[in-house]
Design a protein around this motif. Structure first.
Motif, PDB file in Angstrom:
ATOM      1  N   ILE A 154       0.819  -1.208   0.000  1.00  0.00           N
ATOM      2  CA  ILE A 154       0.000   0.000   0.000  1.00  0.00           C
ATOM      3  C   ILE A 154       0.858   1.267   0.000  1.00  0.00           C
ATOM      4  O   ILE A 154       0.470   2.293  -0.579  1.00  0.00           O
ATOM      5  N   PHE A 155       2.039   1.207   0.631  1.00  0.00           N
ATOM      6  CA  PHE A 155       2.926   2.376   0.662  1.00  0.00           C
ATOM      7  C   PHE A 155       3.489   2.661  -0.730  1.00  0.00           C
ATOM      8  O   PHE A 155       3.608   3.813  -1.140  1.00  0.00           O
ATOM      9  N   TYR A 156       3.816   1.598  -1.447  1.00  0.00           N
ATOM     10  CA  TYR A 156       4.291   1.731  -2.830  1.00  0.00           C
ATOM     11  C   TYR A 156       3.203   2.359  -3.692  1.00  0.00           C
ATOM     12  O   TYR A 156       3.458   3.303  -4.455  1.00  0.00           O
ATOM     13  N   THR A 157       1.981   1.845  -3.564  1.00  0.00           N
ATOM     14  CA  THR A 157       0.852   2.364  -4.342  1.00  0.00           C
ATOM     15  C   THR A 157       0.555   3.815  -3.978  1.00  0.00           C
ATOM     16  O   THR A 157       0.254   4.637  -4.845  1.00  0.00           O
ATOM     17  N   ALA A 158       0.660   4.128  -2.686  1.00  0.00           N
ATOM     18  CA  ALA A 158       0.370   5.491  -2.215  1.00  0.00           C
ATOM     19  C   ALA A 158       1.362   6.494  -2.793  1.00  0.00           C
ATOM     20  O   ALA A 158       0.971   7.589  -3.213  1.00  0.00           O
ATOM     21  N   LEU A 159       2.645   6.117  -2.853  1.00  0.00           N
ATOM     22  CA  LEU A 159       3.654   7.023  -3.414  1.00  0.00           C
ATOM     23  C   LEU A 159       3.364   7.330  -4.879  1.00  0.00           C
ATOM     24  O   LEU A 159       3.445   8.482  -5.310  1.00  0.00           O
ATOM     25  N   HIS A 160       3.004   6.301  -5.636  1.00  0.00           N
ATOM     26  CA  HIS A 160       2.668   6.517  -7.045  1.00  0.00           C
ATOM     27  C   HIS A 160       1.403   7.366  -7.193  1.00  0.00           C
ATOM     28  O   HIS A 160       1.335   8.250  -8.055  1.00  0.00           O
ATOM     29  N   SER A 161       0.417   7.110  -6.351  1.00  0.00           N
ATOM     30  CA  SER A 161      -0.844   7.856  -6.419  1.00  0.00           C
ATOM     31  C   SER A 161      -0.634   9.325  -6.084  1.00  0.00           C
ATOM     32  O   SER A 161      -1.170  10.215  -6.766  1.00  0.00           O
ATOM     33  N   VAL A 162       0.152   9.591  -5.041  1.00  0.00           N
ATOM     34  CA  VAL A 162       0.447  10.981  -4.665  1.00  0.00           C
ATOM     35  C   VAL A 162       1.233  11.664  -5.776  1.00  0.00           C
ATOM     36  O   VAL A 162       0.986  12.835  -6.115  1.00  0.00           O
TER      37      VAL A 162
END
Length: 234
Positions: A154-162
């Motif tokens: 989820i942290f990986y996905t969050a960085l890309h989303s941000v």
């Protein structure tokens, strides 16, 4: 020769090098970050006070390509479904440069009909400066992807989303600022730009289809001529 050597040495003095590094840091990090924090004032200075730099625009275009290369080959196995053997450098470059070029032309053509104040150079710089948050967050995501567990994806996905969100945020306010539009007109401009991109892509596909048909026609003529000529020779 002695004069050139002295100039070369003076260019790489400690003070000069320090100044160059400081300028690079301000141009490539401080100013783009300021555009995120103060977008309205930042893009006014971007346009009217020559705060944007051509070399920074090229730097972030190149860094966007580098980020995609690293993501394709260097992301951890938990998030990376790519086969390194399928990597194509030219395709990766084209998938960054071509959309940027199409967007620049489409936006310029659209805003030229809507009394936009930005030129093609400013549009290009707005787009490439907008890569700033995505590039560094994407590189950070690629780094941590090699150390995370399944529950931490989820942290990986969050960085890309941000990163994607901030890219869109900078692009929106950047185009708003350089064209001197209001909120509604900027939204309208984006809609018309998307339509213009669709029309450009349709024309490009039509052109390549026509080229393919012309090639097939001349090839069939050549094959027919070759077959009849060979029969006549025999």
């Amino acid at each position: 020769m002695v004069n050139l050597t002295s100039k070369f040495k003076s260019f790489f003095t400690r003070e000069n090098l320090k100044e160059k590094i400081k300028t690079f840091f301000e141009d490539c990090f401080k100013i783009p970050f300021g555009l995120i924090v103060y977008p309205i004032r930042g893009y006014e200075e971007f346009k009217y006070e020559n705060k944007s730099k051509g070399y920074v625009a090229i730097f972030y275009l190149v860094m966007m390509i580098v980020a995609q290369i690293i993501a394709f080959n260097g992301d951890g196995f938990l998030v990376n479904q790519n086969n390194p053997r399928d990597f194509n450098l030219l395709l990766t470059i084209a998938l960054i440069v071509f959309p940027v070029a199409i967007f620049v032309f489409a936006n310029w053509a659209t805003t030229a009909l809507m009394d936009g104040k930005g030129n093609m150079t400013e549009i290009f710089r707005v787009i490439t400066y907008a890569f700033f948050p995505y590039v560094w967050l994407s590189l950070l995501a690629s780094l941590i992807s090699n150390f995370i567990t399944v529950d931490e994806i989820i942290f990986y996905t969050a960085l890309h989303s941000v990163g994607i969100g901030l890219l869109g945020y900078m692009l929106f306010f950047g185009l708003l600022g350089i064209h001197e539009y209001g909120l509604f007109k900027t939204i309208l401009m984006f809609i018309f730009t998307v339509v213009a991109i669709a029309v450009i892509l349709f024309i490009i596909l039509l052109f390549f289809s026509l080229i393919q048909q012309v090639y097939a026609f001349f090839k069939s003529l050549y094959d027919e001529f070759a077959m009849r000529f060979l029969v006549w020779i025999k």
